[in-house]
Design a protein around this motif. Structure first.
Motif, PDB file in Angstrom:
ATOM      1  N   ASP A 177     -13.467 -41.410  14.534  1.00  0.00           N
ATOM      2  CA  ASP A 177     -14.207 -42.761  14.142  1.00  0.00           C
ATOM      3  C   ASP A 177     -14.184 -43.753  15.244  1.00  0.00           C
ATOM      4  OD1 ASP A 177     -14.237 -42.103  11.490  1.00  0.00           O
ATOM      5  OD2 ASP A 177     -12.833 -43.543  10.796  1.00  0.00           O
ATOM      6  N   ALA A 178     -13.199 -43.300  16.212  1.00  0.00           N
ATOM      7  CA  ALA A 178     -13.257 -44.460  17.499  1.00  0.00           C
ATOM      8  C   ALA A 178     -14.158 -43.632  18.808  1.00  0.00           C
ATOM      9  CB  ALA A 178     -11.900 -44.802  17.937  1.00  0.00           C
ATOM     10  N   PHE A 179     -14.517 -42.381  18.495  1.00  0.00           N
ATOM     11  CA  PHE A 179     -14.957 -41.535  19.683  1.00  0.00           C
ATOM     12  C   PHE A 179     -16.383 -42.011  19.883  1.00  0.00           C
ATOM     13  CE2 PHE A 179     -16.194 -37.391  21.780  1.00  0.00           C
ATOM     14  CZ  PHE A 179     -14.803 -37.362  22.498  1.00  0.00           C
ATOM     15  N   SER A 180     -16.541 -43.455  20.237  1.00  0.00           N
ATOM     16  CA  SER A 180     -17.795 -43.949  20.561  1.00  0.00           C
ATOM     17  C   SER A 180     -18.045 -43.449  22.276  1.00  0.00           C
ATOM     18  CB  SER A 180     -17.716 -45.329  20.295  1.00  0.00           C
ATOM     19  OG  SER A 180     -16.777 -46.118  21.294  1.00  0.00           O
ATOM     20  N   PRO A 181     -19.474 -43.495  22.515  1.00  0.00           N
ATOM     21  CA  PRO A 181     -20.467 -44.038  21.715  1.00  0.00           C
ATOM     22  C   PRO A 181     -21.033 -42.828  20.798  1.00  0.00           C
ATOM     23  CG  PRO A 181     -21.327 -43.288  23.830  1.00  0.00           C
ATOM     24  CD  PRO A 181     -19.831 -43.307  24.015  1.00  0.00           C
ATOM     25  N   LEU A 182     -20.467 -41.711  20.778  1.00  0.00           N
ATOM     26  CA  LEU A 182     -20.972 -40.612  19.947  1.00  0.00           C
ATOM     27  C   LEU A 182     -20.868 -40.836  18.484  1.00  0.00           C
ATOM     28  CD1 LEU A 182     -22.356 -37.766  20.029  1.00  0.00           C
ATOM     29  CD2 LEU A 182     -19.903 -36.693  20.218  1.00  0.00           C
ATOM     30  N   VAL A 183     -19.539 -41.303  18.150  1.00  0.00           N
ATOM     31  CA  VAL A 183     -19.223 -42.006  16.737  1.00  0.00           C
ATOM     32  C   VAL A 183     -18.506 -43.229  16.888  1.00  0.00           C
ATOM     33  CG1 VAL A 183     -17.921 -41.181  14.651  1.00  0.00           C
ATOM     34  CG2 VAL A 183     -19.196 -39.696  15.877  1.00  0.00           C
ATOM     35  N   SER A 184     -18.945 -44.132  15.953  1.00  0.00           N
ATOM     36  CA  SER A 184     -18.242 -45.433  15.800  1.00  0.00           C
ATOM     37  C   SER A 184     -18.246 -45.616  14.458  1.00  0.00           C
ATOM     38  CB  SER A 184     -18.977 -46.316  16.517  1.00  0.00           C
ATOM     39  OG  SER A 184     -19.151 -46.429  17.852  1.00  0.00           O
ATOM     40  N   GLY A 185     -17.032 -45.342  13.723  1.00  0.00           N
ATOM     41  CA  GLY A 185     -16.886 -45.369  12.143  1.00  0.00           C
ATOM     42  C   GLY A 185     -17.755 -44.252  11.500  1.00  0.00           C
ATOM     43  N   ASN A 186     -18.785 -44.813  10.757  1.00  0.00           N
ATOM     44  CA  ASN A 186     -19.685 -44.298  10.106  1.00  0.00           C
ATOM     45  C   ASN A 186     -20.966 -44.180  11.037  1.00  0.00           C
ATOM     46  OD1 ASN A 186     -18.029 -43.682   7.789  1.00  0.00           O
ATOM     47  ND2 ASN A 186     -18.506 -45.701   6.862  1.00  0.00           N
ATOM     48  N   THR A 187     -21.079 -44.864  11.958  1.00  0.00           N
ATOM     49  CA  THR A 187     -22.469 -44.838  12.918  1.00  0.00           C
ATOM     50  C   THR A 187     -22.347 -43.722  14.050  1.00  0.00           C
ATOM     51  OG1 THR A 187     -22.497 -47.138  12.420  1.00  0.00           O
ATOM     52  CG2 THR A 187     -23.838 -46.149  14.268  1.00  0.00           C
ATOM     53  N   VAL A 188     -23.294 -43.080  13.887  1.00  0.00           N
ATOM     54  CA  VAL A 188     -23.280 -41.737  14.859  1.00  0.00           C
ATOM     55  C   VAL A 188     -24.466 -42.104  16.084  1.00  0.00           C
ATOM     56  CG1 VAL A 188     -22.462 -40.322  13.434  1.00  0.00           C
ATOM     57  CG2 VAL A 188     -24.932 -40.432  13.745  1.00  0.00           C
ATOM     58  N   LEU A 191      -9.035 -39.246  22.119  1.00  0.00           N
ATOM     59  CA  LEU A 191      -9.983 -39.614  21.212  1.00  0.00           C
ATOM     60  C   LEU A 191     -10.308 -40.817  21.304  1.00  0.00           C
ATOM     61  CD1 LEU A 191      -8.665 -37.447  18.394  1.00  0.00           C
ATOM     62  CD2 LEU A 191     -10.371 -36.725  19.928  1.00  0.00           C
ATOM     63  N   ASP A 192     -10.126 -41.539  22.185  1.00  0.00           N
ATOM     64  CA  ASP A 192     -10.267 -43.226  22.141  1.00  0.00           C
ATOM     65  C   ASP A 192     -11.867 -43.412  22.718  1.00  0.00           C
ATOM     66  OD1 ASP A 192      -7.999 -43.878  21.155  1.00  0.00           O
ATOM     67  OD2 ASP A 192      -6.825 -44.319  23.254  1.00  0.00           O
TER      68      ASP A 192
END
Length: 846
Positions: free
Chosen positions: A527-538, A816-817
């Motif tokens: 969920d926190a692996f941004s910018p690839l994934v941020s919660g439900n946003t990819v 994974l942060d």
């Protein structure tokens, strides 16, 4: 009197009809000339530039017999055409063109004074039933008349003239369309000089009359086409909007007993000239041609090459469009046949491995398969290029072009993909030739088709020699490949027999992306692996699926032993590699097939062909992914549906214990397992060497499999049948001093330290590192194991194994942060933009 008013569906035959009917229709000459003028305006036959559109059609000029004033007025789904021509003797004949042969159609007794025979074929269905009209000459006080006929297999059946009342019939009964059930529609001229419409079937006429039209001269309804469900389209008009005196006609549709006007929005009139079984209507309105499906009006999806104007008249159930174009002042009648990309999986594949799109299956199922608009850049997926033809034996040259500023013939298989013929496996060519063969359509009819096969590029992003990226275009956005969700190539398809050319664009998307979590975790680990994934946003460039194997599992017994109360809380994420591999592979394939390929979850929302996914795996997720490849675990991994290449394109592992972890070995062998038996189990995280399922089968535990000496680790470390290109990312924890001051680690020690060696080690920096023989590690896995014993430039200092590890007293950040505190998400995106042939990807067995 409106002697033989032509429907717009036959607009391109007017000049020839006029020339042959002129002697007997002088009184109607003004009306015909008016009709031509109206048609030119209504159809936009003026000198104006064609709208530039993306073409996906192959063009051909339909065949006509040798003669003068030849024209084509109808076609069916078998590539058969009907029309008329004037022969050397001056006779006006109808004809049927089928399988390279012309058959003349004449009605006995049809005659124009001074002009020989007079028969015109207007429409044909798939049963080779032809309808048309013929003329009988004036006899004494009996005027010349026009009648309808039905022709099949050389036999002519004269249609009765439309009955006006019990004592009289119409002098002009003209069929315009016929469906596969033999239902015929057309128009008649009645008393008071109005046009009426009719449906003729089983010897019975039914009037077709648009409601609320005053039956005063000149008014009327002119049906032009009927499909197999009985939907009828045409035009209607009424006084004073008389079309030949500057008035307006209106397009109509009759379906389920309901009439509706279907003029294009904002247009003062129109005419519906054809409808196919999909309910798609050819509509001429506002000086242009449209395709109307449901309530959606779309301009023609093509422009005839080099034409100043392009118009449509007929559409069949294959989507072929019969139309007319003006090129250099000359009128050309053409057939636009939609080129198609067809996903061959699984319908058109051979039954041997490696699977190919086989020649014999095309003849039997050449119109099968799912039509797509693009392909994933996985180097494995293939699409069948389906090219309609008019004749068996027609020759085509198919050339692959790149998407650069000045597109040129491709010279890079890796970047642009490649072509081959059906049955081929090499895919090294950017140009192939194809010959039309007879294939079977859904109705069991033989239709001419040519085929080629296109395989997608090896990877999506194209790097220049300086590691920058080439530029592509996705939709209306031009950018470098690393910033795009799609790019494209195109196929130039030249009909060598006809001398015409069509262009078929192919959209290239990134392979779907699947993120596999690790031990004791679930899909929310990312969920926190941004910018690839941020919660439900990819990230909008990617299609991201996140399998989860944290579902509950019933366990009868375990080793080490837990109470029955504790075992009620077991999830699959505490079980071993093989158990979860069988689950994850199904979810990976489901994401590819059900979400990505269908367009439900790809960035463009379009149907595409795809075989493989890119996989990002954390911790044990990498071991599970590698286990998927083992024949003993997934016997169908190298199946025909993946062209015997499996469904994994490339693998990126993050802190994966490829060689196991000594921590796992200590957990399963600890004599006093307070840490795992009480603390971890209370969190529903179980340390199993093995478990017995209710059916009696024995399954290895996850921690047992993670032991360096386990059979599971040995299996994925051995030489295997399908090496995976794998990029290895390692985190190295450096703040072991935090264990001395951590509240959590000290609490664990107080609870278990006197009886559990691991609990004693967790408050000692030296003690915890000793578990890993003082080698670099991320607090859970040694660096050497994370890199599978190989070299890698992707080693990051200062990162712990996971957020869950932080819960044991280790300090942030984890691998994974998000990118605000962690470079790994950006590195992962970089690797997704790196060609799979780059040295960053190691060949990892199996």
């Amino acid at each position: 009197m409106r002697a033989s008013r032509p429907a717009l569906s036959q607009f391109f035959v007017l000049s020839s009809v006029l020339s042959s009917l002129w002697q007997t229709m002088r009184r109607d000459a003004v009306r015909y000339l008016g009709a031509i003028s109206l048609l030119s305006a209504a159809l936009g036959i003026v000198s104006k530039p064609a709208t530039a559109q993306s073409q996906s059609y192959s063009f051909a000029v339909p065949p006509v017999p040798v003669g003068t004033n030849q024209f084509v007025s109808g076609m069916n789904d078998k590539g058969e055409f009907v029309g008329g021509y004037v022969d050397a003797a001056g006779n006006q004949n109808g004809f049927l063109y089928s399988n390279g042969q012309f058959t003349t159609i004449d009605v006995p007794g049809a005659q124009y004074p001074g002009a020989g025979l007079g028969t015109i074929a207007v429409a044909v269905n798939d049963e080779e039933q032809v309808v048309g009209k013929y003329v009988t000459a004036a006899q004494g006080t009996t005027p010349q008349k026009i009648h309808g006929f039905l022709w099949q297999a050389g036999q002519v059946t004269l249609l009765p003239d439309y009955p006006l009342d019990s004592n009289s019939t119409s002098p002009y009964t003209q069929p315009y369309g016929i469906n596969n059930a033999g239902e015929i529609v057309g128009s008649y001229v009645g008393g008071g000089n109005f046009d009426g419409g009719f449906l003729y079937f089983g010897g019975v006429y039914t009037q077709i009359q648009y409601p609320n039209i005053p039956q005063l001269p000149p008014s009327g309804t002119v049906p032009s086409s009927i499909n197999d469900s009985g939907q009828i389209v045409g035009e209607w008009f009424y006084n004073p909007n008389y079309p030949f005196n500057g008035g307006v006609t209106h397009a109509f549709s009759l379906s389920g007993g309901q009439y509706s006007t279907v003029d294009a929005s904002g247009c003062a009139g129109g005419n519906a000239t054809s409808v196919n079984n999909a309910g798609t209507i050819v509509l001429n309105s506002c000086g242009s041609s449209f395709l109307l499906t449901g309530r959606v009006y779309k301009p023609l999806p093509f422009a005839y090459p080099n034409a100043s104007s392009t118009f449509a008249a007929k559409i069949n159930n294959l989507g072929w469009i019969l139309g007319s174009a003006t090129v250099s002042g000359q009128n050309i009648v053409f057939v636009a046949m939609p080129l198609a990309l067809v996903d061959p999986v699984p319908d058109l594949l051979s039954q041997s491995a490696p699977a190919t799109i086989s020649g014999p299956s095309l003849a039997a199922k050449g119109l099968s398969g799912r039509v797509v608009q693009g392909i994933a850049a996985d180097g494995v997926a293939e699409v069948l290029v389906r090219i309609p033809a008019i004749n068996v034996g027609d020759q085509f040259t198919i050339t692959l072009f790149n998407d650069q500023q000045t597109p040129t013939q491709s010279s890079s298989t890796a970047e642009d993909g490649a072509l081959d013929n059906p049955g081929g496996t090499t895919f090294t060519q950017s140009q192939v030739t194809a010959t039309a063969i007879a294939v079977t359509n859904a109705s069991g009819q033989q239709v001419p088709m040519a085929f080629a096969v296109y395989r997608g590029p090896l990877d999506f992003a194209r790097q220049n020699s300086d590691t920058s990226y080439k530029t592509g275009t996705c939709g209306a956005v031009s950018n470098t490949d690393d910033n795009l969700a799609c790019r494209s190539v195109s196929l130039k398809i030249q009909n060598q027999t006809q001398g015409t050319t069509g262009t078929l664009p192919i959209t290239i998307l990134r392979p779907p992306l699947v993120m596999v979590h690790g031990l004791w975790d679930n899909a929310h680990a990312w969920d926190a692996f941004s910018p690839l994934v941020s919660g439900n946003t990819v990230d909008s460039r990617f299609s991201v699926g996140r399998p989860s194997y944290d579902f509950p599992v019933k366990v009868a017994a375990s080793n080490p032993s837990y109470s029955s109360r504790q075992l009620k809380n077991v999830s699959a994420n505490s079980l071993g590699f093989a158990y979860n591999a069988s689950v994850v592979v199904g979810q990976v394939n489901g994401w590819i097939v059900d979400s990505f390929k269908t367009g439900k979850k790809n960035p463009l929302g379009i149907p595409v062909a795809a075989v493989q996914a890119d996989i990002i795996a954390h911790s044990m997720g990498g071991d599970i992914t590698r286990t998927i490849v083992l024949p003993s675990v997934t016997p169908t991994f190298l199946s025909n549906d993946t062209f015997a290449q499996g469904n994994i394109h490339k693998l990126i592992t993050i802190d994966t214990p490829h060689l196991g972890s000594p921590l796992a070995a200590q957990l399963v062998t600890s004599q006093e397992h307070c840490l795992d038996y009480w603390i971890l189990a209370n969190l529903h995280k179980f340390v199993f060497s093995s478990v017995a399922l209710p059916g009696g089968s024995l399954v290895s535990g996850a921690v047992g499999d993670l032991s360096p000496s386990s059979l599971a680790v040995s299996s994925i470390s051995s030489q295997g049948p399908h090496p995976l290109p794998t990029a290895l990312i390692a985190g190295v924890y450096t703040n072991f001093q935090s264990l001395q001051t951590s509240f959590v680690s000290n609490a664990i020690f107080l609870a278990c330290g006197y009886s559990d060696p691991l609990a004693q080690a967790i408050i000692s920096p030296a003690g915890w590192q000793a578990i890993f023989s003082n080698q670099p590690n991320d607090a859970i896995v040694a660096q050497a194991s994370q890199l599978n014993g190989l070299d890698s430039t992707f080693v990051f200092q200062g990162f712990v194994h996971s957020p869950g590890t932080e819960n044991l007293g280790f300090s942030k950040p984890s691998v994974l942060d998000p990118d605000s505190v962690n470079p790994i998400p950006i590195v992962v995106i970089h690797l997704l933009n790196t060609p799979v042939t780059d040295s960053s990807f190691k060949s990892v067995n199996p």
